[in-house]
Design an enzyme around this catalytic site. Structure first.
Site, short mmCIF file in Angstrom:
data_model
loop_
_atom_site.label_atom_id
_atom_site.label_comp_id
_atom_site.label_asym_id
_atom_site.label_seq_id
_atom_site.Cartn_x
_atom_site.Cartn_y
_atom_site.Cartn_z
N LYS A 84 -19.42 5.58 16.33
CA LYS A 84 -19.59 4.15 16.61
C LYS A 84 -19.31 3.94 18.10
CE LYS A 84 -17.82 -0.31 14.84
NZ LYS A 84 -16.84 -0.91 13.91
N SER B 267 -18.85 -4.28 10.86
CA SER B 267 -19.45 -4.06 12.15
C SER B 267 -20.00 -2.65 12.38
CB SER B 267 -18.41 -4.36 13.23
OG SER B 267 -17.35 -3.44 13.17
N SER C 52 -15.04 -3.27 8.26
CA SER C 52 -16.15 -2.83 9.10
C SER C 52 -16.71 -1.44 8.80
CB SER C 52 -15.76 -2.88 10.58
OG SER C 52 -15.82 -4.21 11.04
#
Lengths: 95, 486, 472
Positions: B68, B143, B167
C-alpha cells in the site's frame, strides 16, 4: 452543539486550511451533522472512567543513550521544495 | 494451471520445488498488472522486481507482492495517494519492508488507496478511484482498495496494507479476498505514514488465512524503532494452523445483526457460523450494547490524531509546495489547502475541533473514556468466548460515487470494523459468499488481544470447508493471452 | 504609590545526554546545518519516537535535587503549532502529567522559591535569517535535543532574587551532571514573566513574557527595564497589555513581538506513539542515593575538613569543574590552601585570559600538582613557577620537560649564590653603607641585584640568608 461558520473559520486557521465561502458553508453543514451524531456518546455513562490513550499497558519503553550515525544530509534534503547550503529555505520567519 | 489463481503458499512451494521459476512468476504477475491498471487502477507505482538480497527461508520467498502506498519504501515514491506527497521519495524503508525483503519478498510496486488512508472506498485518492475487479462500476473498498483489488485480480499473490478502522478487512470483503488486522503492536508501524497512531496497524491481504499467517510470520515481532511494538510470540502462526475448532466458543453479537444489515450479508455470515459449528465450535448469540458508541468514539480519536499527524505536511521539508505564496503563513495555508483533498480536510478540521480549547473534554476526553468502556466490554466478551463472528460491512460494494456525497453515512458503514481498532484486537475478514449481484461478502472473526493465531486458525478451518476464497473475478477484462500459464 | 514587582521564571535547560531525546543522533553543539539529523528528528512521514532512558534519569535527578515530588506515572503530550523550527508541527512535551512538581529552592537570606513543575520536552531547530534572499534558513540539528523546563511560582520580587535563583539552579544542575548550563550555547535559557501591582495587593497584575534573554546581565537589565515600563504605564493610567516581548540587548529595551496571527490553542493531547513512564520506588531510591555532594555541602566540608577560608571555599565550589579539579589536587598530595591559591589566582586568571570555561580547560590536576610540588621542594621559585604554569596551561604540557628545556630549575648551589653576593656587594658600596647605617630599604635593593645576576632562578630565602650572614 451548533457548528457556526465562525467556529469553522477558527479551526481552519488553526489547521492552516483555507475554505472558500461555498466550501465553508458546505463543510459547516457536514460538520454540524457529524458532530450532532457524535453527541450519541452523551448517552454513555463514563463517570469515573479513566480516559484510555494506550490500549495495552506498555510502559517505560526506552533506549540506551548511545549515538548512532546521523543520516546523510543530502538524503535528508533530497525532497526539500527549497534549500540552500544544507538548510531548508522558507519565507522570512525570523523577527 | 493459471499461476495467478494459486495462493501465495502454493506459488511459494512451486518456486521452492523449481516447478515454477521466479521469472515466470514475475512475468505472470506483470501480464495481469498491465490489465489491472487499465481496469482497476490498483497500482500507483509499478516497479521493476528487485532481486531479493537473500533467497529467504520464508515459504513465500520469491512470491511477487506489493505495498500500500502509505508504507515507506526507500528510493521508491510513497504518495499516500495525496497530491501533497506526489513526489515524496523516502530515504528509508519501513520495518516491514526490511523484514519482507530479507525473507525474499519480491515487490512489484505501490498500491492505490484512499488519500492518507482516510476513506472507505478508495475514491479519495488524488490519482483516481480503484475499481472493484468483480464489477468495475463498483468501489473496491478502502482504504486499502488497491491492495484488495490487486490480490483479487491476480496482480500479486499478497499485499501489505494498513488498517485503522477496517481499511484491510473492508476492501478484502468487497473484493472477495482474506485480510487480517493483527493485534495492535504486533507489527511495527515504523515507516507507515501515520493516520491515527493509536489505531493504525499493518497487515496482510491475500487469498487465504494460511497465506496471511505466512506473511505475518515474517512481519511480526518487536521493533526497537516502534515504542508500541510487542514481543513476537514463540510459535509461528502458519505452523499453528491445525483447523481444529472442537470446544471453541464463538460469540455472535446480536447488536451486529440488527437494523442496517443487508439480508444477503446477514445470511452469508450466519451460514459461515454454521460451517464453524459443523467443525465443532459452539456458536451462540450475546449482546454487545457498546456497539452503538464505537463509530463516534472512533472518528473523534482517529480525526484528533490525524489532525496532529498530518500537520507536518506543510511544504517545508518534503512533498509538494504551493506554487505561489507570499509570506510563511500563506506558504502553509496554500500548500495544505491545495495539497489535501476534501475528505482529508474534513477529518483534519474535525480533529482540530475535538482537541481545541473548550471542546477537548466534551469530545476527545469523552471518546478516550468511551474507548476504555468499549475495551472493557470486549474483555468481558472474551472471558466467555474464544472468538467473535460478525459481518465486515452492512452491504456489499457500493457503486462508484455513491458514498462520498454523504460522509456521515460512509462513516456509519464502518460500524463492524472500527471497534476492533479501538480495543486493539486481532480480526480477519474472509470471503463467505456472494450477493444476488455476484458481489463478494465477507465475514469477520475477532479474537482477544494476541489471539491472532486463534483467529487465523478459525478462518483456516472455515477455508478447509469452503471454497469462497478460491473464487476469482470473471474474465470481463482479462483475455487469456495475458495469463501466465504453465 | 509604591509598586511591587512580581516575577515568575520558565527556564529551559538542555540535558547532558549523548543523544537526542527520541532518536540516536548526537546532541553535540554546532555542526553544519542538518548534519546531526535523521528521519526521526526531522519528522519524516512514518517515523516514530523512542525515549532516551538517560533523559528520564537526568530529569528525575534534577527534580529530586530541587525538592520536587516525582510523578510516579507520567507521560508525554503533543503541543501542536506550525512554525518552521518544528518539523513535525508538534513538540513532544508534557502538559497533563509532568515528571516532577511542587519543589523549592532556597536562594539565601531566608528566601525560598517554589517550583511549580519540571517537565521533559524536545528542543526545536534553529532559524537563521538569510539577508541575501531575505528568507529564513531552517537547521534541525537542535531538533530533539532533550530539555527540561523548570517553571517557578511567581515568587520573585526583584532582579537580584532572580539572579540568585539562576546561579543556584545553574550550580546545582552542573553539580548533578544534568546540564553544562552554557548560556552562550543556549543550554540554559530563560523566559521571564513579569507584572507589577500596588504594594500590599494580593491580586496579580497583567503580565508580560520576555524572551531572548541569554545572559544574567540581560535578564537583570530586562527586569529593571520592564518593571519601570509597566509602572510608568500604570501611573499614566494606561493598561499593561498581556504580550510577549523581546529584549533588545543593543537598545537596552524590550519591545512587543509581532502578535501571532492566532490565539495560542496548542491542542495538547497524549502522544499515542509513546507509552507512559512509570517510576518504581526502587528506581527513585537508587537515583536519590546517587545524588552527588552539592556545592553547599562541599563549601562546609572544605572549611571544616581542610581548613579553607570561607571565601576560598565559595570561590572554588562556584563551578563544579573547579571543585573537582581542587579535590583532585588535594588527593594528589597538594596542601589544600596551596591548591586553593593556585586555582583562585593562576587557574581563574588563565581561564579568563583565554576566555575559557572551567569545564573546557586542557590542564589536568597532575600537571598543576607537579608544579606545586616543585615549588614546595624548593626546585622552582614561585615567580618562575607562574611562568611555567602559563606556558603549560593551554596544552597541559609536561612541567618537568619544560623546566629542563628552559633551564629554569632554581639555583640551590650555595657557592653560586655566595659568588653573586660578593660581586653585588663589590659593585654597590653605597648601598652597603646605607644598609649598615640602618636603611633597611637598601637590603631589598641588594637582594634584587643578586636575584638579577642569578636570572631570578635562586630561592629568595637563600639569597636573604647569605646576604644577612655576609653583612653581619
Amino acid at each position: 452543539m451548533k457548528i457556526t461558520e465562525a467556529l469553522v473559520d477558527y479551526i481552519s486557521q488553526l489547521s492552516r486550511l483555507r475554505l472558500p465561502p461555498e466550501e465553508k458553508r458546505a463543510m459547516t453543514t457536514e460538520l454540524e451533522g457529524i458532530v450532532a451524531y457524535m453527541d450519541v456518546l452523551d448517552g454513555l455513562d463514563t463517570a469515573g472512567v479513566e480516559p484510555m490513550s494506550h490500549v495495552f499497558p506498555l510502559k517505560n519503553v526506552t533506549r540506551p543513550d548511545q549515538t548512532a550515525p546521523s543520516q546523510d544530509g543530502e538524503e535528508l534534503l533530497a525532497n526539500a521544495p527549497a534549500s540552500k547550503e544544507g538548510a531548508f529555505l522558507v519565507p522570512k520567519a525570523v523577527e | 494451471m493459471e499461476l495467478w489463481k494459486l495462493t501465495a503458499l502454493e506459488l511459494g512451494e512451486a518456486l521452492g520445488s523449481g516447478s515454477v521459476t521466479r521469472a515466470a512468476a514475475v512475468q505472470a504477475a506483470q501480464a495481469r498488472i498491465a490489465w489491472i491498471q487499465r481496469s482497476c487502477n490498483a497500482f500507483l507505482t509499478v516497479t521493476d522486481p528487485q532481486t531479493p538480497q537473500k533467497a529467504g527461508d520464508s515459504p513465500l520467498a520469491g512470491v511477487p507482492m506489493a505495498y500500500k502506498d502509505n508504507i515507506c519504501t526507500k528510493g521508491v515514491r510513497t504518495t499516500c495517494a495525496s497530491r501533497i506527497l506526489e513526489n515524496f521519495i523516502p530515504c528509508y524503508d519501513a520495518t516491514v519492508v526490511e523484514r519482507l525483503a530479507a525473507a525474499g519478498a519480491v515487490s512489484l510496486g505501490k498500491l492505490n488507496m484512499d488519500e492518507f488512508a482516510m476513506g472507505s472506498t478508495s475514491e479519495t485518492s488524488c490519482f483516481g478511484p480503484v475499481r472493484n475487479p468483480w464489477d468495475l462500476t463498483r468501489v473496491a473498498g478502502g482504504s486499502s482498495g488497491g491492495a484488495a483489488a490487486a490480490v483479487a485480480a491476480g496482480g500479486v499473490w499478497y499485499a501489505v496494507g494498513s488498517d485503522t478502522g477496517g481499511s484491510i478487512r473492508q476492501p478484502a470483503a468487497y473484493c472477495g479476498v482474506t485480510g487480517m488486522k493483527p493485534t495492535y503492536g504486533t507489527v511495527s508501524r515504523y515507516g507507515l505514514v501515520a493516520y491515527a497512531s493509536s489505531l493504525d496497524q499493518i497487515g496482510p491481504i491475500a487469498r487465504s488465512a494460511a497465506d496471511c499467517a505466512a506473511v505475518l510470520d515474517v512481519m511480526i515481532g518487536r521493533d526497537a524503532r516502534d515504542s508500541t511494538s510487542l514481543d513476537r510470540p514463540a510459535d509461528g502462526l502458519l505452523a499453528g494452523l491445525t483447523g481444529e475448532l472442537r470446544g471453541k466458543r464463538i460469540g455472535l453479537p446480536a447488536d451486529c445483526f440488527g437494523d442496517g444489515l443487508d439480508r444477503p450479508v446477514a445470511s452469508a455470515v450466519l451460514a459461515a457460523a454454521d460451517v464453524l459449528r459443523a467443525r465443532g465450535a459452539e456458536v451462540e448469540e450475546f449482546h454487545l450494547p457498546v456497539m452503538k458508541y464505537v463509530v463516534p468514539a472512533y472518528y473523534i480519536i482517529a480525526c484528533a490524531e490525524a489532525s496532529s499527524n498530518l500537520s507536518r505536511f506543510d511544504g517545508v521539508k518534503y512533498g509538494w509546495r504551493a506554487e505561489s505564496y507570499g509570506d510563511l503563513g500563506e506558504l502553509y495555508t496554500s500548500t495544505r489547502t491545495q495539497g489535501f483533498g476534501t475528505e482529508v480536510k474534513r477529518r483534519i478540521l474535525l480533529g482540530t475541533f475535538v482537541l481545541s480549547s473548550g471542546y477537548y473534554d466534551a469530545y476527545y476526553k469523552k471518546a478516550l473514556q468511551a474507548k476504555a468502556v468499549i475495551k472493557a466490554a470486549f474483555d468481558r466478551a472474551f472471558a466467555r468466548y474464544d472468538l467473535l463472528l460478525t459481518p465486515v460491512t452492512p452491504s456489499t460494494a457500493p457503486r462508484l460515487g455513491e458514498s462520498l456525497s454523504d460522509p456521515l453515512k460512509m462513516y456509519l458503514s464502518d460500524i463492524y470494523t472500527v471497534s476492533v481498532n479501538l480495543a486493539g484486537l486481532p480480526a480477519l475478514s474472509m470471503p463467505c459468499g456472494f450477493d444476488p449481484q455476484g458481489l463478494p461478502i465477507g465475514a469477520q472473526l475477532i479474537g482477544p488481544p494476541l489471539g491472532d493465531g486463534e483467529v487465523l486458525n478459525a478462518a483456516h478451518a472455515f477455508q478447509l470447508e469452503t471454497d469462497w476464497h478460491r473464487r476469482h473475478p470473471g474474465g470481463q477484462y482479462a483475455p487469456a493471452a495475458a495469463e501466465g500459464g504453465i | 504609590m509604591t509598586w511591587e514587582t512580581v516575577i515568575g521564571l520558565e527556564t529551559h535547560v538542555e540535558l547532558a545526554t549523548k543523544t537526542k531525546i527520541f532518536c540516536s543522533c548526537t546532541t553535540e553543539f554546532g555542526g553544519a546545518p542538518n548534519t546531526h539529523c535523521c528521519p526521526v528528528c526531522m519528522g519524516m512521514p512514518g517515523t516514530l519516537p523512542v525515549l532516551n532512558q538517560k533523559v528520564v534519569e537526568l530529569a528525575v535527578t534534577a527534580g529530586l535535587a530541587l525538592n520536587c515530588a516525582i510523578t510516579p506515572h507520567s507521560r508525554f503530550d503533543r503541543k501542536n503549532y506550525f512554525y518552521p523550527d518544528l518539523p513535525k508541527a508538534y513538540q513532544i512535551s508534557q502538559l497533563y502529567l509532568p515528571i516532577a512538581r511542587n519543589g523549592r529552592v532556597d536562594i539565601g537570606e531566608g528566601k525560598t522559591i517554589r517550583i511549580h513543575e519540571l517537565h521533559m520536552e524536545e528542543d526545536a531547530g534553529k532559524l537563521v535569517h538569510d539577508p541575501w534572499l531575505d528568507q529564513t534558513l531552517a537547521d534541525y540539528n537542535r531538533c530533539g535535543v532533550p530539555l527540561i523546563e523548570i517553571v517557578t511560582e511567581p515568587d520573585f520580587r526583584c532582579a537580584e532574587e532572580v539572579i540568585a535563583y539562576l546561579e543556584k539552579l545553574k550550580e546545582t544542575l552542573q553539580y548533578l551532571g544534568v546540564s553544562d548550563c552554557k548560556m552562550q550555547e543556549g543550554s540554559l535559557r530563560c523566559d521571564v514573566n513579569l507584572s507589577v501591582r500596588p504594594a500590599g495587593s494580593a491580586q496579580l497584575g497583567v503580565r508580560t513574557e520576555m524572551k531572548n534573554l541569554n545572559s544574567f546581565k540581560a535578564i537583570s537589565r530586562a527586569i529593571v527595564y520592564e518593571a519601570r515600563r509597566q509602572i510608568e504605564l500604570l501611573e499614566e493610567g494606561k493598561p499593561v497589555v498581556q504580550q510577549t516581548r523581546r529584549w533588545d540587548e543593543n537598545k537596552d529595551a524590550t519591545y512587543a513581538m509581532r502578535s501571532k496571527e492566532n490565539a495560542q490553542d496548542y491542542r495538547y493531547f497524549p502522544d499515542p506513539d509513546l507509552p507512559p513512564v512509570e517510576l518504581s520506588g526502587a528506581y527513585l531510591d537508587r537515583l536519590r542515593a546517587a545524588l552527588p555532594e552539592l556545592a553547599e555541602a562541599k563549601r562546609v566540608r572544605y572549611q571544616t575538613q581542610w581548613g579553607l577560608p570561607a571565601y576560598d571555599a565559595k570561590m572554588i565550589t562556584s563551578q563544579k569543574p573547579l571543585a573537582d579539579f581542587f579535590e583532585a589536587l588535594v588527593s594528589l598530595g597538594t596542601k589544600p590552601k596551596q591548591g586553593a591559591n593556585w586555582i583562585m589566582g593562576q587557574v581563574l586568571g588563565q581561564l579568563s585570559a583565554h576566555g575559557l570555561e572551567a569545564g573546557d580547560m586542557a590542564l589536568t590536576p597532575p600537571t598543576l600538582a607537579r608544579l606545586i610540588a616543585l615549588v614546595e621542594a624548593g626546585k622552582l621559585n614561585r615567580n618562575t613557577a607562574v611562568k611555567v604554569f602559563e606556558a603549560v596551561f593551554e596544552t597541559d604540557g609536561d612541567v618537568d620537560a619544560y623546566v629542563a628545556a628552559h633551564g629554569l630549575e632554581q639555583v640551590s648551589d650555595a657557592g653560586l649564590v655566595a659568588e653573586a653576593v660578593e660581586q653585588v656587594l663589590a659593585a654597590n658600596e653605597k648601598s652597603v653603607a646605607d644598609y649598615k647605617a640602618g636603611k633597611e630599604k637598601a637590603f631589598g635593593f641588594l637582594v634584587g641585584q643578586v636575584m638579577r645576576r642569578l636570572k631570578g632562578q635562586a630561592s629568595p630565602a637563600m639569597v636573604n640568608q647569605v646576604l644577612r650572614d655576609r653583612l653581619g
